[in-house]
Design an enzyme around this catalytic site. Structure first.
Site, mmCIF file in Angstrom:
data_model
loop_
_atom_site.group_PDB
_atom_site.id
_atom_site.type_symbol
_atom_site.label_atom_id
_atom_site.label_comp_id
_atom_site.label_asym_id
_atom_site.label_seq_id
_atom_site.Cartn_x
_atom_site.Cartn_y
_atom_site.Cartn_z
ATOM 1 N N GLY A 278 -16.905 10.936 0.137
ATOM 2 C CA GLY A 278 -16.198 9.711 -0.233
ATOM 3 C C GLY A 278 -16.030 8.719 0.884
ATOM 4 O O GLY A 278 -14.995 8.052 0.995
ATOM 5 N N THR A 279 -17.066 8.614 1.742
ATOM 6 C CA THR A 279 -16.987 7.602 2.796
ATOM 7 C C THR A 279 -18.293 6.812 2.873
ATOM 8 O O THR A 279 -19.387 7.353 2.701
ATOM 9 C CB THR A 279 -16.673 8.232 4.177
ATOM 10 O OG1 THR A 279 -16.640 7.196 5.166
ATOM 11 C CG2 THR A 279 -17.686 9.282 4.569
ATOM 12 N N CYS B 273 12.384 -2.889 16.518
ATOM 13 C CA CYS B 273 12.527 -1.594 17.173
ATOM 14 C C CYS B 273 13.968 -1.377 17.656
ATOM 15 O O CYS B 273 14.528 -2.246 18.338
ATOM 16 C CB CYS B 273 11.567 -1.551 18.378
ATOM 17 S SG CYS B 273 11.786 -0.103 19.422
ATOM 18 N N ASN C 248 -8.513 8.641 5.859
ATOM 19 C CA ASN C 248 -7.491 8.094 4.966
ATOM 20 C C ASN C 248 -6.120 8.167 5.628
ATOM 21 O O ASN C 248 -5.859 9.046 6.444
ATOM 22 C CB ASN C 248 -7.483 8.868 3.638
ATOM 23 C CG ASN C 248 -8.819 8.781 2.916
ATOM 24 O OD1 ASN C 248 -9.586 7.843 3.133
ATOM 25 N ND2 ASN C 248 -9.129 9.774 2.101
ATOM 26 N N ASP D 7 -3.278 7.935 3.643
ATOM 27 C CA ASP D 7 -2.348 8.054 2.509
ATOM 28 C C ASP D 7 -1.599 9.380 2.461
ATOM 29 O O ASP D 7 -0.696 9.552 1.646
ATOM 30 C CB ASP D 7 -3.103 7.824 1.180
ATOM 31 C CG ASP D 7 -4.320 8.762 1.017
ATOM 32 O OD1 ASP D 7 -5.347 8.310 0.469
ATOM 33 O OD2 ASP D 7 -4.244 9.939 1.447
ATOM 34 N N CYS E 60 13.738 -1.333 21.754
ATOM 35 C CA CYS E 60 13.421 -2.473 22.628
ATOM 36 C C CYS E 60 13.456 -3.803 21.887
ATOM 37 O O CYS E 60 13.227 -4.856 22.486
ATOM 38 C CB CYS E 60 12.033 -2.274 23.252
ATOM 39 S SG CYS E 60 10.681 -2.626 22.110
ATOM 40 N N ARG F 60 0.842 -1.205 0.000
ATOM 41 C CA ARG F 60 0.000 0.000 0.000
ATOM 42 C C ARG F 60 0.876 1.254 0.000
ATOM 43 O O ARG F 60 0.546 2.263 -0.607
ATOM 44 C CB ARG F 60 -0.950 -0.020 1.199
ATOM 45 C CG ARG F 60 -2.022 -1.100 1.075
ATOM 46 C CD ARG F 60 -2.895 -1.150 2.301
ATOM 47 N NE ARG F 60 -3.633 0.102 2.467
ATOM 48 C CZ ARG F 60 -4.229 0.447 3.614
ATOM 49 N NH1 ARG F 60 -4.163 -0.358 4.673
ATOM 50 N NH2 ARG F 60 -4.879 1.576 3.720
ATOM 51 N N HIS G 265 -7.265 8.005 11.482
ATOM 52 C CA HIS G 265 -6.799 6.615 11.452
ATOM 53 C C HIS G 265 -5.294 6.513 11.250
ATOM 54 O O HIS G 265 -4.798 5.451 10.870
ATOM 55 C CB HIS G 265 -7.541 5.840 10.363
ATOM 56 C CG HIS G 265 -9.003 5.661 10.685
ATOM 57 N ND1 HIS G 265 -9.938 5.302 9.738
ATOM 58 C CD2 HIS G 265 -9.692 5.802 11.841
ATOM 59 C CE1 HIS G 265 -11.131 5.221 10.314
ATOM 60 N NE2 HIS G 265 -11.009 5.531 11.591
HETATM 61 P P1 OAD Z 1 -14.958 2.634 1.970
HETATM 62 O O1 OAD Z 1 -14.205 1.810 0.998
HETATM 63 O O2 OAD Z 1 -15.740 1.970 3.067
HETATM 64 O O3 OAD Z 1 -15.998 3.579 1.195
HETATM 65 C C1 OAD Z 1 -15.557 4.357 0.118
HETATM 66 C C2 OAD Z 1 -16.698 5.274 -0.267
HETATM 67 O O4 OAD Z 1 -16.250 6.116 -1.303
HETATM 68 C C3 OAD Z 1 -17.922 4.520 -0.779
HETATM 69 O O5 OAD Z 1 -19.096 5.050 -0.176
HETATM 70 C C4 OAD Z 1 -17.905 4.821 -2.279
HETATM 71 O O6 OAD Z 1 -19.225 4.911 -2.820
HETATM 72 C C5 OAD Z 1 -17.243 6.172 -2.300
HETATM 73 N N1 OAD Z 1 -16.559 6.510 -3.547
HETATM 74 C C6 OAD Z 1 -15.973 5.681 -4.424
HETATM 75 N N2 OAD Z 1 -15.422 6.394 -5.437
HETATM 76 C C7 OAD Z 1 -15.655 7.708 -5.159
HETATM 77 C C8 OAD Z 1 -15.350 8.934 -5.797
HETATM 78 N N3 OAD Z 1 -14.662 8.966 -6.944
HETATM 79 N N4 OAD Z 1 -15.760 10.101 -5.216
HETATM 80 C C9 OAD Z 1 -16.463 10.080 -4.053
HETATM 81 N N5 OAD Z 1 -16.781 8.944 -3.385
HETATM 82 C C10 OAD Z 1 -16.381 7.780 -3.941
HETATM 83 O O7 OAD Z 1 -13.901 3.657 2.600
HETATM 84 P P2 OAD Z 1 -14.097 4.533 3.895
HETATM 85 O O8 OAD Z 1 -15.507 4.984 4.051
HETATM 86 O O9 OAD Z 1 -13.042 5.562 3.887
HETATM 87 O O10 OAD Z 1 -10.656 2.078 8.649
HETATM 88 O O11 OAD Z 1 -13.743 3.470 5.050
HETATM 89 C C11 OAD Z 1 -13.684 3.973 6.361
HETATM 90 C C12 OAD Z 1 -12.717 3.138 7.111
HETATM 91 O O12 OAD Z 1 -13.019 1.747 6.947
HETATM 92 C C13 OAD Z 1 -11.285 3.257 6.662
HETATM 93 O O13 OAD Z 1 -10.646 4.381 7.208
HETATM 94 C C14 OAD Z 1 -10.701 1.989 7.216
HETATM 95 C C15 OAD Z 1 -11.777 1.043 6.757
HETATM 96 O O14 OAD Z 1 -11.807 -0.092 7.501
HETATM 97 C C16 OAD Z 1 -9.541 1.547 9.267
HETATM 98 O O15 OAD Z 1 -8.632 1.055 8.621
HETATM 99 C C17 OAD Z 1 -9.568 1.621 10.763
#
Ligand code: OAD
Length: 246
Positions: free
Chosen positions: A186-187, A146, A102, A104, A149, A70, A119
């Site tokens: 985008g979540t 590490c 994110n 990244d 340790c 990644r 996160h």
């Molecule tokens: P997801 O993969 O769960 O959701 C991505 C969202 O982005 C979805 O609702 C898609 O419809 C939307 N999407 C896709 N392409 C897009 C675009 N071009 N523009 C806008 N939206 C778009 O990712 P997250 O919601 O970020 O947590 O996931 C949340 C968390 O779940 C992450 O931070 C991670 C994961 O498990 C941890 O790692 C703790």
């Protein structure tokens, strides 16, 4: 793209705007979202099965190599128009804060000046035993150990079942309380406690705007649902609200 004039007026009148982002904001940079099927070598795994302390204890080499894959993905991509529109918003509104799920670092690379990483960050490393930050890691150790340790080094990200960084969560809650407008971009809003932020924003009477090409559980709490890709909707929204660019 047509936008509700009342929404445009609210954006122009806002002194503080908070942008809550998920993997969909980085999708147009070529980074797969969590709900996208994993690709290539990692197609056999689910993120939920790798991003956990138990997975790292059980198979640290596989988990470390997944994050190395990644990290390489991230090094090879660039911020996209969604990230850049959020940076441009800083020049149009008095105070803009990004709260991102994110890991990244693309918001910072695009130029956003105030980013809360709920996160963590994929490019940070810490010891899984003494929790110290580890700046230098040896490439020939998988995973590295590490220097303080001898414990195994892990990526500086939040794993499933782990608590969010307390300071980041406090700052996010403060930002949500103080904001005029709360974007949810985008979540999938599936992972708590991050997903509770938009609900609190609406409950506190903030203007909540959802940008996503798909329906999500948070559509009904947003006053405005803008159906589309972040890299298309955000630039168009800024052009509509500030036609002169300022
Ligand atoms: P997801 O993969 O769960 O959701 C991505 C969202 O982005 C979805 O609702 C898609 O419809 C939307 N999407 C896709 N392409 C897009 C675009 N071009 N523009 C806008 N939206 C778009 O990712 P997250 O919601 O970020 O947590 O996931 C949340 C968390 O779940 C992450 O931070 C991670 C994961 O498990 C941890 O790692 C703790």
């Amino acid at each position: 793209m047509h936008f509700d004039p009342e929404l445009l007026e609210k954006l122009r009148a806002a002194r503080r705007i908070t942008i809550f982002t998920g993997a969909g904001v980085s999708a147009e940079s070529g980074i797969p979202t969590f709900r996208d099927a994993q690709t290539g070598l990692w197609a056999q795994f689910r993120a939920e099965d790798l991003a956990t302390p138990e997975a790292f204890r059980r198979d640290p080499v596989t988990v470390w190599n997944w994050y190395a894959w990644r990290r390489k993905l991230i090094r090879d991509v660039l911020p996209n128009p969604a990230h850049l529109a959020i940076v441009q918003l800083e020049r149009l509104v008095e105070h803009v804060i990004v709260i991102t799920q994110n890991v990244d670092g693309l918001h910072q690379r695009a130029g956003s000046s105030d980013v809360i990483e709920l996160h963590g960050n994929l490019l940070d490393n810490l010891c899984s035993e003494c929790r110290r930050s580890v700046a230098e890691i040896k490439d020939d150790e998988v995973p590295p150990t590490c220097p303080y340790c001898g414990g195994l080094v892990r990526p500086g990200v939040v794993w499933f079942g782990e608590a969010l960084p307390a300071q980041a969560w406090e700052r996010a809650a403060e930002a949500m309380d103080a904001t005029d407008v709360f974007f949810c971009v985008g979540t999938s809003s599936l992972v708590e406690p991050a997903a509770s932020l938009p609900r609190h924003a609406r409950a506190c009477g903030k203007t909540v705007i959802q940008i996503n090409p798909e329906v999500t559980s948070h559509d009904e709490i947003a006053q405005y649902v803008l159906r589309g890709k972040a890299g298309e909707v955000l630039p168009a929204l800024l052009r509509a609200a500030w036609p002169s660019g300022s």
